[in-house]
Design a protein around this motif. Structure first.
Motif, PDB file in Angstrom:
ATOM      1  N   ARG A  84      -9.062  12.665  26.716  1.00 48.05           N
ATOM      2  CA  ARG A  84      -9.417  13.134  25.614  1.00 48.05           C
ATOM      3  C   ARG A  84     -10.304  14.294  25.832  1.00 48.05           C
ATOM      4  NH1 ARG A  84      -9.104   8.588  21.715  1.00 48.05           N
ATOM      5  NH2 ARG A  84      -9.710  10.139  19.922  1.00 48.05           N
ATOM      6  N   GLU A  85     -10.148  15.481  25.201  1.00 49.20           N
ATOM      7  CA  GLU A  85     -10.683  16.855  25.308  1.00 49.20           C
ATOM      8  C   GLU A  85     -10.938  17.521  24.124  1.00 49.20           C
ATOM      9  OE1 GLU A  85     -11.107  20.941  27.976  1.00 49.20           O
ATOM     10  OE2 GLU A  85      -9.817  18.968  28.751  1.00 49.20           O
ATOM     11  N   PRO A  86     -11.818  17.869  23.616  1.00 46.86           N
ATOM     12  CA  PRO A  86     -11.881  18.776  22.367  1.00 46.86           C
ATOM     13  C   PRO A  86     -10.986  19.842  22.345  1.00 46.86           C
ATOM     14  CG  PRO A  86     -14.159  18.317  22.850  1.00 46.86           C
ATOM     15  CD  PRO A  86     -13.234  17.750  23.901  1.00 46.86           C
ATOM     16  N   ILE A  87     -10.329  20.367  21.085  1.00 41.44           N
ATOM     17  CA  ILE A  87      -9.694  21.673  20.941  1.00 41.44           C
ATOM     18  C   ILE A  87     -10.241  22.208  19.791  1.00 41.44           C
ATOM     19  CG2 ILE A  87      -7.500  22.710  20.979  1.00 41.44           C
ATOM     20  CD1 ILE A  87      -6.144  20.688  22.481  1.00 41.44           C
ATOM     21  N   GLY A  88     -10.940  23.489  19.781  1.00 44.63           N
ATOM     22  CA  GLY A  88     -11.014  24.074  18.668  1.00 44.63           C
ATOM     23  C   GLY A  88     -12.088  23.340  17.990  1.00 44.63           C
ATOM     24  N   GLY A  89     -13.027  22.403  18.420  1.00 48.73           N
ATOM     25  CA  GLY A  89     -13.854  21.656  17.695  1.00 48.73           C
ATOM     26  C   GLY A  89     -13.321  20.303  17.078  1.00 48.73           C
ATOM     27  N   HIS A  90     -12.333  20.082  17.560  1.00 53.38           N
ATOM     28  CA  HIS A  90     -11.524  18.629  16.855  1.00 53.38           C
ATOM     29  C   HIS A  90     -11.305  17.769  18.154  1.00 53.38           C
ATOM     30  CE1 HIS A  90     -10.636  20.120  12.890  1.00 53.38           C
ATOM     31  NE2 HIS A  90     -10.594  21.245  13.620  1.00 53.38           N
ATOM     32  N   ASP A  91     -11.684  16.530  18.340  1.00 57.23           N
ATOM     33  CA  ASP A  91     -11.313  15.756  19.174  1.00 57.23           C
ATOM     34  C   ASP A  91      -9.832  15.633  19.478  1.00 57.23           C
ATOM     35  OD1 ASP A  91     -11.573  13.250  20.805  1.00 57.23           O
ATOM     36  OD2 ASP A  91     -11.566  11.970  19.371  1.00 57.23           O
ATOM     37  N   ALA A  92      -9.247  15.753  20.593  1.00 56.27           N
ATOM     38  CA  ALA A  92      -7.903  15.728  21.036  1.00 56.27           C
ATOM     39  C   ALA A  92      -7.669  14.641  21.856  1.00 56.27           C
ATOM     40  CB  ALA A  92      -7.616  17.170  20.912  1.00 56.27           C
ATOM     41  N   VAL A  93      -6.343  14.330  21.963  1.00 58.10           N
ATOM     42  CA  VAL A  93      -5.851  13.398  22.908  1.00 58.10           C
ATOM     43  C   VAL A  93      -4.645  14.315  23.679  1.00 58.10           C
ATOM     44  CG1 VAL A  93      -4.340  11.506  23.813  1.00 58.10           C
ATOM     45  CG2 VAL A  93      -6.276  11.336  21.990  1.00 58.10           C
ATOM     46  N   ALA A 112       3.562  18.716  28.638  1.00 56.27           N
ATOM     47  CA  ALA A 112       1.846  18.751  28.403  1.00 56.27           C
ATOM     48  C   ALA A 112       1.932  18.518  26.952  1.00 56.27           C
ATOM     49  CB  ALA A 112       1.127  19.661  28.764  1.00 56.27           C
ATOM     50  N   GLN A 113       0.959  17.661  26.266  1.00 56.72           N
ATOM     51  CA  GLN A 113       0.869  17.613  24.872  1.00 56.72           C
ATOM     52  C   GLN A 113      -0.601  17.464  24.466  1.00 56.72           C
ATOM     53  OE1 GLN A 113       3.623  14.850  22.727  1.00 56.72           O
ATOM     54  NE2 GLN A 113       2.089  14.052  21.417  1.00 56.72           N
ATOM     55  N   ALA A 114      -1.069  17.813  23.445  1.00 54.64           N
ATOM     56  CA  ALA A 114      -2.245  17.608  22.823  1.00 54.64           C
ATOM     57  C   ALA A 114      -2.273  17.351  21.304  1.00 54.64           C
ATOM     58  CB  ALA A 114      -3.331  18.846  23.255  1.00 54.64           C
ATOM     59  N   THR A 115      -2.833  16.432  21.023  1.00 49.85           N
ATOM     60  CA  THR A 115      -2.864  16.204  19.548  1.00 49.85           C
ATOM     61  C   THR A 115      -4.259  16.077  18.745  1.00 49.85           C
ATOM     62  OG1 THR A 115      -0.752  14.880  19.982  1.00 49.85           O
ATOM     63  CG2 THR A 115      -1.936  14.373  17.691  1.00 49.85           C
ATOM     64  N   LEU A 116      -4.488  16.683  17.616  1.00 45.94           N
ATOM     65  CA  LEU A 116      -5.654  16.364  17.066  1.00 45.94           C
ATOM     66  C   LEU A 116      -5.257  16.244  15.607  1.00 45.94           C
ATOM     67  CD1 LEU A 116      -6.267  19.668  15.724  1.00 45.94           C
ATOM     68  CD2 LEU A 116      -5.848  19.755  18.188  1.00 45.94           C
ATOM     69  N   LEU A 117      -6.354  15.481  15.035  1.00 44.08           N
ATOM     70  CA  LEU A 117      -6.246  15.521  13.293  1.00 44.08           C
ATOM     71  C   LEU A 117      -7.267  16.288  12.526  1.00 44.08           C
ATOM     72  CD1 LEU A 117      -6.404  11.728  13.114  1.00 44.08           C
ATOM     73  CD2 LEU A 117      -4.625  12.987  13.161  1.00 44.08           C
ATOM     74  N   VAL A 118      -6.924  16.943  11.589  1.00 40.46           N
ATOM     75  CA  VAL A 118      -7.724  17.635  10.837  1.00 40.46           C
ATOM     76  C   VAL A 118      -7.703  16.902   9.250  1.00 40.46           C
ATOM     77  CG1 VAL A 118      -7.906  20.206   9.668  1.00 40.46           C
ATOM     78  CG2 VAL A 118      -6.548  19.637  11.888  1.00 40.46           C
ATOM     79  N   GLN A 119      -8.996  16.528   9.119  1.00 37.22           N
ATOM     80  CA  GLN A 119      -9.123  15.844   7.885  1.00 37.22           C
ATOM     81  C   GLN A 119      -8.887  16.698   6.649  1.00 37.22           C
ATOM     82  OE1 GLN A 119      -8.895  12.363   9.313  1.00 37.22           O
ATOM     83  NE2 GLN A 119      -9.546  12.565   7.208  1.00 37.22           N
ATOM     84  N   ARG A 120      -8.187  16.291   5.620  1.00 36.83           N
ATOM     85  CA  ARG A 120      -8.010  17.150   4.593  1.00 36.83           C
ATOM     86  C   ARG A 120      -8.780  16.567   3.288  1.00 36.83           C
ATOM     87  NH1 ARG A 120      -7.020  21.608   6.208  1.00 36.83           N
ATOM     88  NH2 ARG A 120      -5.700  22.148   4.483  1.00 36.83           N
ATOM     89  N   ARG A 121      -8.837  15.199   3.061  1.00 37.96           N
ATOM     90  CA  ARG A 121      -9.515  14.691   1.962  1.00 37.96           C
ATOM     91  C   ARG A 121      -9.520  13.006   2.807  1.00 37.96           C
ATOM     92  NH1 ARG A 121      -4.771  15.079  -1.168  1.00 37.96           N
ATOM     93  NH2 ARG A 121      -4.362  12.829  -1.968  1.00 37.96           N
ATOM     94  N   GLU A 122     -10.224  12.175   1.972  1.00 38.55           N
ATOM     95  CA  GLU A 122     -10.311  10.740   2.362  1.00 38.55           C
ATOM     96  C   GLU A 122      -8.916  10.246   2.326  1.00 38.55           C
ATOM     97  OE1 GLU A 122     -12.195   6.578   0.627  1.00 38.55           O
ATOM     98  OE2 GLU A 122     -12.798   8.184  -0.177  1.00 38.55           O
TER      99      GLU A 122
END
Length: 157
Positions: A84-93, A112-122
């Protein structure tokens, strides 16, 4: 009732910016939001980097999303390491995966892969996935290039 896209009810995918090495070329692909390849790749496998964005609805967290991605990768995938290492201010795997050669795919390759989530709404998030692929024999050269590109990611929400 009118349904409107884009709107707060149906937000568009985030705007994304990513830096790749000078000399790489844009690649058009239906599966990716954007992609680039190294035209000087070793013979047999075009080293490339793609960015995909998908949407999830529900209570899945980042770890569950990454598990599903790995299951979808199918047979022949060997996860070498995951961090786990943040990318652009987002938690990333971050994952490093090796794929053996097969009859259909004669060149073993590294991804190599990095995945992160960007919350849009609940309960709604966009899944941003960065994937760098190269021939396994070239992974020592390309792994740092993929890392630098991943860390250059800017997500404009």
């Amino acid at each position: 009732m009118d349904l409107i896209y884009p709107s707060t009810d149906f937000p568009p995918p985030p705007a994304i910016r990513l830096s790749v090495p000078d000399g790489w070329v844009r690649v058009d692909t239906a599966e990716a939001l954007m992609a680039a390849a190294d035209p000087t790749s070793p013979p047999g496998f075009a080293s490339n980097l793609i960015v995909t964005v998908g949407r999830i609805v529900g209570d899945d967290d980042l770890d569950a999303v990454v598990r599903r991605q790995q299951q979808a990768a199918g047979g022949g995938a060997q996860v070498e390491r995951q961090d786990r290492e943040p990318i652009g201010g987002h938690d990333a795997v971050w994952s490093a995966t090796s794929y053996a050669s097969t009859a259909d795919r004669p060149v073993a390759f590294f991804q190599a892969q990095a995945t992160l989530l960007v919350q849009r709404r609940e309960r709604v998030a966009d899944v941003v996935t960065l994937i760098g692929s190269c021939a396994a024999a070239a992974s020592a050269h390309y792994a740092p290039i993929f890392r630098d590109a991943f860390l250059s990611l800017v997500v404009d929400e």
